[in-house]
Design an enzyme around this catalytic site. Structure first.
Site, PDB file in Angstrom:
ATOM      1  N   THR A 145       7.463   3.608   6.595  1.00 53.20           N
ATOM      2  CA  THR A 145       7.743   2.699   7.715  1.00 53.20           C
ATOM      3  C   THR A 145       8.122   1.298   7.255  1.00 53.20           C
ATOM      4  O   THR A 145       8.652   0.515   8.051  1.00 53.20           O
ATOM      5  CB  THR A 145       6.520   2.587   8.642  1.00 53.20           C
ATOM      6  N   CYS A 177      -0.462  -3.246   6.356  1.00 52.69           N
ATOM      7  CA  CYS A 177      -1.532  -3.341   7.347  1.00 52.69           C
ATOM      8  C   CYS A 177      -2.839  -3.788   6.706  1.00 52.69           C
ATOM      9  O   CYS A 177      -2.980  -3.863   5.490  1.00 52.69           O
ATOM     10  CB  CYS A 177      -1.780  -1.977   7.994  1.00 52.69           C
ATOM     11  N   CYS A 218      -6.635  -0.858  10.068  1.00 57.79           N
ATOM     12  CA  CYS A 218      -5.614  -0.567  11.076  1.00 57.79           C
ATOM     13  C   CYS A 218      -5.830   0.826  11.667  1.00 57.79           C
ATOM     14  O   CYS A 218      -6.078   1.791  10.939  1.00 57.79           O
ATOM     15  CB  CYS A 218      -4.219  -0.648  10.452  1.00 57.79           C
ATOM     16  N   ARG A 241       6.898  -5.415   5.854  1.00 57.67           N
ATOM     17  CA  ARG A 241       6.704  -6.321   6.981  1.00 57.67           C
ATOM     18  C   ARG A 241       5.291  -6.169   7.536  1.00 57.67           C
ATOM     19  O   ARG A 241       4.685  -5.101   7.443  1.00 57.67           O
ATOM     20  CB  ARG A 241       7.708  -6.006   8.106  1.00 57.67           C
ATOM     21  N   CYS A 297       2.324  -5.526  10.016  1.00 63.67           N
ATOM     22  CA  CYS A 297       2.108  -4.638  11.154  1.00 63.67           C
ATOM     23  C   CYS A 297       1.927  -5.458  12.429  1.00 63.67           C
ATOM     24  O   CYS A 297       1.187  -6.451  12.451  1.00 63.67           O
ATOM     25  CB  CYS A 297       0.864  -3.784  10.899  1.00 63.67           C
ATOM     26  N   CYS A 353      -2.070  -4.439  13.902  1.00 61.53           N
ATOM     27  CA  CYS A 353      -3.340  -4.910  13.333  1.00 61.53           C
ATOM     28  C   CYS A 353      -3.282  -6.346  12.823  1.00 61.53           C
ATOM     29  O   CYS A 353      -4.295  -6.905  12.419  1.00 61.53           O
ATOM     30  CB  CYS A 353      -3.801  -3.982  12.215  1.00 61.53           C
ATOM     31  N   ASP A 406     -36.668 -27.814  -3.885  1.00 61.63           N
ATOM     32  CA  ASP A 406     -36.633 -28.199  -2.470  1.00 61.63           C
ATOM     33  C   ASP A 406     -37.961 -27.862  -1.793  1.00 61.63           C
ATOM     34  O   ASP A 406     -38.481 -26.742  -1.934  1.00 61.63           O
ATOM     35  CB  ASP A 406     -35.498 -27.458  -1.765  1.00 61.63           C
TER      36      ASP A 406
END
Length: 499
Positions: free
Chosen positions: A30, A34, A38, A62, A64, A67, A445
């Site tokens: 694709t 992601c 996802c 690229r 998604c 998600c 402390d």
């Protein structure tokens, strides 16, 4: 970063959001990358794994649209690692490459440009320019979806040199033009005034807000910080001008496993947006991996009940390391109220005024330059404290002490330790809240020692330090659980506005 295929496949199969930001998963068929969580279910043989979003983008993938991997929490590695790559990532997130270029980044790290590029390429699969470009794309998307600014203004605010570079990057990363991206956005919060933005800061769950926001509110310096309307507000010193942030914790009964912290930013210059976001994330320790931390601390039977009662405790940090170091010195051996009073006097005398139309914030905390001109004799503190403060300011002003996000932790600790009047408590508190050292442990402390005694742990600093070795490398988080056994206001969310 670890992109072992088998481990990554298991994380993807589990849809575990804890690994969002640790690595990114790309689908060859694709062309999309992601988060591990996802909901899509691609075939395992089609998956490729990358250590950074920038590396996935460089490989031609690229983001998604489902998600939103560009909006996932950051890798927890940059919280606890102190090597050059981690320091570089923190500096890039703070906008150093956009302001000073790669040579400026290299100079701050003390390496050559070639060395920095090689180290980042080897470990993250992308160089500093590609990582900065990925961050600019994320900033652009935020502005496109949450404001009505003209695209030319968005491009400039996100750090793009031209509208053409802006359009090209957005299209390549999100497979949508800037106009289409804005059209798809639903429920965009309106900008109430120039420079005001509403957004959400994602975090890994769980998150326990009481001590995180309670500490910030209870120790807040009047004029610089306030608790108002159920939110923590403070002024920010940013590269292009002052800003104001409002951060709202989850409300009672709303402690999601994963979620977001609502934030409202009022900026002088929108070019500071991503810097402000990253400083707020650092302040609230939002990129921590609480499951890993809680699992490790729960192995100690004395800490296990505390962790079970309040999972997801974070370490409250700071948006300005130099400011916090000054406040830590002012707070030596005095009450929280006295420390706030001393700091507030400095703010009134030397702070830079700011305009706050939404509350009572009045100043930025004084800069190191302003403090360098201060006559220590005017401070209502013991003479020894005046000398300590003067030594600290001098070390900060001449660059001997670096407390920025790209600081070398070992060098900073050594320089702090060498300053007259700076003891183990100050060094460890600064390491915990400024440097983000997850293993910082102020064994001297009083609150830590009292809590230890109540749990049946050794009370003396030496013996307690030895016993705490079992909590490494997360002793700073163990400190939060120990402090929370007390009744100090830092442990609870305020119920009223600060005055």
């Amino acid at each position: 970063m670890d992109t072992d295929r088998d481990a990554c496949l298991r994380a993807v199969a589990a849809k575990d959001p804890r690994f969002d930001g640790w690595f990114f998963v790309a689908v060859r068929t694709t062309g999309i990358y992601c988060r591990p969580s996802c909901p899509a279910n691609p075939l395992a043989r089609n998956l490729e794994f990358f250590p950074s979003a920038a590396a996935a983008q460089q490989a031609g993938y690229r983001a998604c649209k489902r998600c939103r991997p560009d909006a996932s929490p950051g890798s927890p590695e940059w919280n606890f690692r102190t090597d050059a790559v981690a320091r570089a990532m923190r500096l890039i997130a703070d906008g150093v490459v956009d302001r000073d270029g790669v040579p400026g980044l290299a100079a701050r790290l003390g390496y050559s440009v070639r060395q920095v590029q090689r180290q980042l390429l080897t470990e993250l699969g992308a160089g500093p320019l590609a990582i900065a470009r990925a961050q600019r794309a994320q900033t652009a998307r935020l502005l496109i979806e949450t404001t009505d600014l003209p695209m030319t203004d968005v491009a400039a605010a996100a750090g793009f040199a031209s509208i053409r570079a802006f359009n090209t990057t957005v299209a390549e990363v999100f497979a949508l033009s800037p106009t289409d991206l804005r059209r798809r956005a639903k429920g965009r919060p309106a900008v109430g005034a120039p420079g005001a933005l509403s957004l959400r800061l994602p975090f890994r769950g769980p998150l326990f807000p009481d001590n995180l926001f309670g500490h910030l509110a209870a120790t807040g310096v009047p004029g610089v910080e306030e608790w108002r309307g159920g939110a923590y507000r403070r002024t920010l010193r940013l590269p292009h001008g002052p800003g104001i942030v409002e951060l709202t914790p989850p409300q009672d009964g709303e402690l999601p496993v994963t979620g977001h912290i609502p934030a409202r930013l009022r900026l002088t210059d929108l070019r500071d947006l991503q810097v402000a976001i990253n400083r707020c994330r650092w302040l609230l320790d939002l990129d921590a991996d609480p499951v890993a931390i809680d699992t490790a601390l729960s192995a100690d039977p004395l800490l296990a009940p505390l962790v079970a009662a309040a999972p997801g405790r974070r370490v409250p940090r700071t948006t300005d390391g130099e400011e916090f170091a000054v406040r830590a010195v002012l707070g030596q051996q005095v009450s929280t109220a006295a420390a706030r009073t001393h700091a507030a006097r400095l703010v009134t005398a030397l702070g830079e005024p700011v305009d706050d139309p939404d509350g009572d914030l009045t100043h930025l905390f004084p800069s190191t330059k302003a403090l360098a001109d201060l006559d220590p004799a005017t401070l209502a503190v013991p003479e020894s404290r005046r000398r300590t403060l003067a030594g600290l300011v001098s070390a900060l002003a001449d660059g001997r002490l670096d407390l920025g996000l790209g600081a070398d932790h070992s060098a900073a600790r050594a320089e702090l330790t060498a300053l007259p009047g700076v003891g183990p408590w100050t060094v460890e508190v600064v390491a915990m809240r400024v440097l983000g050292d997850p293993d910082a442990f102020p064994a001297t402390d009083l609150g830590v020692r009292q809590a230890a005694a109540g749990l049946g742990l050794p009370e003396s600093p030496g013996a307690l330090a030895l016993r705490s070795a079992a909590w490494r490398p997360w002793r700073a988080y163990a400190v939060q659980h120990l402090w929370a056994t007390g009744t100090h206001p830092v442990n609870v969310l305020p119920r009223e506005d600060s005055v």
